[in-house]
Design an enzyme around this catalytic site. Structure first.
Site, PDB file in Angstrom:
ATOM      1  N   SER A 217      87.000  60.044  50.451  1.00  0.00           N
ATOM      2  CA  SER A 217      86.266  61.234  50.040  1.00  0.00           C
ATOM      3  C   SER A 217      86.942  62.538  50.424  1.00  0.00           C
ATOM      4  O   SER A 217      86.746  63.547  49.760  1.00  0.00           O
ATOM      5  CB  SER A 217      84.853  61.192  50.612  1.00  0.00           C
ATOM      6  OG  SER A 217      84.871  60.916  51.991  1.00  0.00           O
TER       7      SER A 217
ATOM      8  N   HIS B 231      83.078  58.024  44.936  1.00  0.00           N
ATOM      9  CA  HIS B 231      83.851  59.030  44.196  1.00  0.00           C
ATOM     10  C   HIS B 231      84.632  58.442  43.025  1.00  0.00           C
ATOM     11  O   HIS B 231      85.339  59.176  42.328  1.00  0.00           O
ATOM     12  CB  HIS B 231      84.801  59.770  45.140  1.00  0.00           C
ATOM     13  CG  HIS B 231      84.074  60.481  46.237  1.00  0.00           C
ATOM     14  ND1 HIS B 231      83.527  61.727  46.072  1.00  0.00           N
ATOM     15  CD2 HIS B 231      83.751  60.085  47.494  1.00  0.00           C
ATOM     16  CE1 HIS B 231      82.923  62.086  47.192  1.00  0.00           C
ATOM     17  NE2 HIS B 231      83.030  61.103  48.062  1.00  0.00           N
TER      18      HIS B 231
ATOM     19  N   LYS C 219      76.597  62.004  42.641  1.00  0.00           N
ATOM     20  CA  LYS C 219      77.901  62.637  42.416  1.00  0.00           C
ATOM     21  C   LYS C 219      78.167  62.687  40.916  1.00  0.00           C
ATOM     22  O   LYS C 219      77.544  63.481  40.220  1.00  0.00           O
ATOM     23  CB  LYS C 219      78.953  61.928  43.266  1.00  0.00           C
ATOM     24  CG  LYS C 219      78.704  62.272  44.747  1.00  0.00           C
ATOM     25  CD  LYS C 219      79.421  61.446  45.765  1.00  0.00           C
ATOM     26  CE  LYS C 219      79.002  61.932  47.157  1.00  0.00           C
ATOM     27  NZ  LYS C 219      79.277  60.996  48.224  1.00  0.00           N
TER      28      LYS C 219
HETATM   29  C1  LIG Z   1      78.639  60.866  49.566  1.00  0.00           C
HETATM   30  C2  LIG Z   1      79.063  59.535  50.098  1.00  0.00           C
HETATM   31  C3  LIG Z   1      78.155  58.638  50.635  1.00  0.00           C
HETATM   32  C4  LIG Z   1      76.718  59.015  50.885  1.00  0.00           C
HETATM   33  O1  LIG Z   1      76.011  59.064  49.716  1.00  0.00           O
HETATM   34  P1  LIG Z   1      74.684  59.969  49.667  1.00  0.00           P
HETATM   35  O2  LIG Z   1      73.990  59.507  48.453  1.00  0.00           O
HETATM   36  O3  LIG Z   1      75.170  61.377  49.600  1.00  0.00           O
HETATM   37  O4  LIG Z   1      73.934  59.685  50.935  1.00  0.00           O
HETATM   38  C5  LIG Z   1      78.586  57.374  50.994  1.00  0.00           C
HETATM   39  N1  LIG Z   1      79.882  57.032  50.870  1.00  0.00           N
HETATM   40  C6  LIG Z   1      80.814  57.893  50.391  1.00  0.00           C
HETATM   41  C7  LIG Z   1      82.226  57.453  50.272  1.00  0.00           C
HETATM   42  C8  LIG Z   1      80.435  59.171  50.010  1.00  0.00           C
HETATM   43  O5  LIG Z   1      81.340  60.031  49.576  1.00  0.00           O
END
Ligand SMILES: *Cc1c(COP(=O)(O)O)cnc(C)c1O
Length: 436
Positions: A205, A233, A269
């Site tokens: 990330s 992502h 996302k």
């Molecule tokens: C954003 C993210 C999460 C957490 O997800 P949320 O729905 O924001 O709690 C978990 N793993 C990765 C790799 C992330 O980038």
């Protein structure tokens, strides 16, 4: 063996004695401030699209994970609105009690179908999904082998599980192999039924590089270990049809590789809604329904959010042009950066890791090193009307503070060119400041 223990949960803090809780916290806060590690929020008025309204001023957003621009797409809002009218706001209870709505069930079916796995289970957040899976599947005596740059939720889930936590150098497949071989030997010695699980982000990330999933999947198969991929992502973004990092590697056409046992992706996302899902076998999902505490003991998400996610998924499936636009934008940014003499990418690239792990995703980090440099460049860009948050430890390793620049299909060419111009000016100003 190269594995090290997981970092401890507490930030380094000298023990303070006496005084009130407030006084001790004030001292800790002061230390964070002095170290340029103090964090603040800024309030956005209205929607979270490519342009954000902050303090009465518009600025162009280059740091969100809304890669396809769906977070403010009116089609998602309308889908949510229709569900709100039908179902109201709250689900009222956890899914096992009486909070499981037809919108949740339909979303799970569609996610399982898209992910190409028998079943999927919807969680309220990616954080909850990772905690639920790791704590549900692993316990004392089991082994978790994890990339050191995994998302914090995988780290915390692993710790909470009580399993032996082996933290691997980032992207070092040989180190994963050695750890699995050692776990084999331990398992044979005790002749038991311990679980050995490898967990990795698909797209990292903060670095934007990819895990070598084909190699990890083959290693796991050879050692009888399970593989868990967190594709927060990659899902909706990578691969010919947006199915994520696994599809990306299949598209490359190398030798086939085993399908990971556990696939996790988020819906807040690229999908533009909120929530997350775990996809896998019937047995995996049934077991999580019995044992994933972050799912069992948590209110089911609002049905309207599931409806928005379904619409986001439908758009991902039917509008490949959004991904095409995103990748044009990434290419435009990288071309412009090269002209400025900047090469965005993970710090690992500077350490001579193979080109395969270079950023080829919407995440284009500009590593600046010192926290103060990242903060100064971020502030310079803000003055110019661009929002790129400075990412500092402990989110990233010490000495690798950075601007995590992210591209979206919603950006215009003019916005990207404007950011590049401002970046060039800002970097020149930083150098000038260093010389004076
Ligand atoms: C954003 C993210 C999460 C957490 O997800 P949320 O729905 O924001 O709690 C978990 N793993 C990765 C790799 C992330 O980038």
């Amino acid at each position: 063996m190269s594995a090290t223990a997981a970092p401890t949960a507490r930030p380094a803090a000298q023990p303070e004695r006496g005084g009130s809780l407030e006084q001790r916290l004030a001292a800790r806060l002061e230390r964070l401030r002095a170290a340029d590690l103090y964090r603040v929020r800024r309030v956005v008025e209205g929607g979270h699209g490519a342009v954000l309204r902050v303090d009465g001023r518009d600025c162009v957003n280059f740091c969100s994970n809304d890669y396809l621009g769906l977070a403010t797409d009116p089609r998602l809002a309308r889908a949510a609105q229709r569900a709100l009218e039908r179902c109201g706001t709250g689900s009222g209870a956890s899914a096992l009690i009486c909070g499981y709505n037809a919108e949740h069930a339909r979303l799970e079916e569609e996610l399982a179908d898209f992910a190409g796995r028998p079943r999927a289970l919807l969680f309220s957040t990616g954080w909850a999904a990772n905690l639920g899976v790791l704590r549900g599947l692993l316990g004392k005596g089991d082994t978790l082998v994890a990339d050191e740059l995994n998302h914090a939720s995988l780290i915390d889930g692993g710790r909470l599980s009580g399993a032996d936590y082996l933290r691997m150098p980032h992207g070092d497949v040989a180190a994963f192999g050695r750890a699995l071989a050692a776990a084999d030997a331990g398992g044979a010695a005790s002749g038991d039924q311990r679980e050995v699980l490898v967990a990795t982000d698909g797209v990292f990330s903060m670095d934007g590089d990819l895990a070598d999933l084909p190699s990890l999947a083959r290693l796991c198969q050879a050692h009888g270990a399970s593989l868990m991929v967190d594709d927060a992502h990659g899902f909706g973004v990578l691969g010919r049809t947006g199915r994520g990092t696994l599809e990306h590697f299949s598209d490359l056409g190398g030798a086939p590789f085993p399908i990971p046992d556990i696939y996790v992706a988020t819906l807040g996302k690229s999908i533009g809604a909120a929530g997350a899902f775990v996809a896998g076998s019937d047995q995996l999902i049934e077991y999580l329904v019995q044992r994933a505490r972050s799912w069992i003991f948590s209110t089911a998400p609002p049905p309207a959010i599931a409806a928005a996610a379904r619409e986001g998924l439908r758009i991902v499936r039917t509008q490949p042009e959004l991904r095409a636009r995103l990748f044009e934008n990434i290419a435009r940014f990288r071309r412009g950066a090269a002209q400025l003499g900047i090469e965005p990418g993970p710090p690992a690239a500077a350490q001579g890791l193979p080109a395969a792990v270079q950023a080829q995703t919407p995440i284009q980090p500009l590593v600046l090193g010192a926290e103060s440099r990242a903060l100064a460049l971020s502030a310079f860009l803000r003055e110019r009307g661009y929002w790129v948050a400075a990412i500092r430890p402990p989110t990233v390793p010490a000495g690798t503070a950075r601007l995590r620049i992210t591209l979206s299909a919603a950006h215009t060419a003019a916005q990207i060119d404007g950011l590049l111009q401002a970046l060039g000016d800002g970097l020149r100003a930083l150098r000038g400041g260093a010389e004076s």
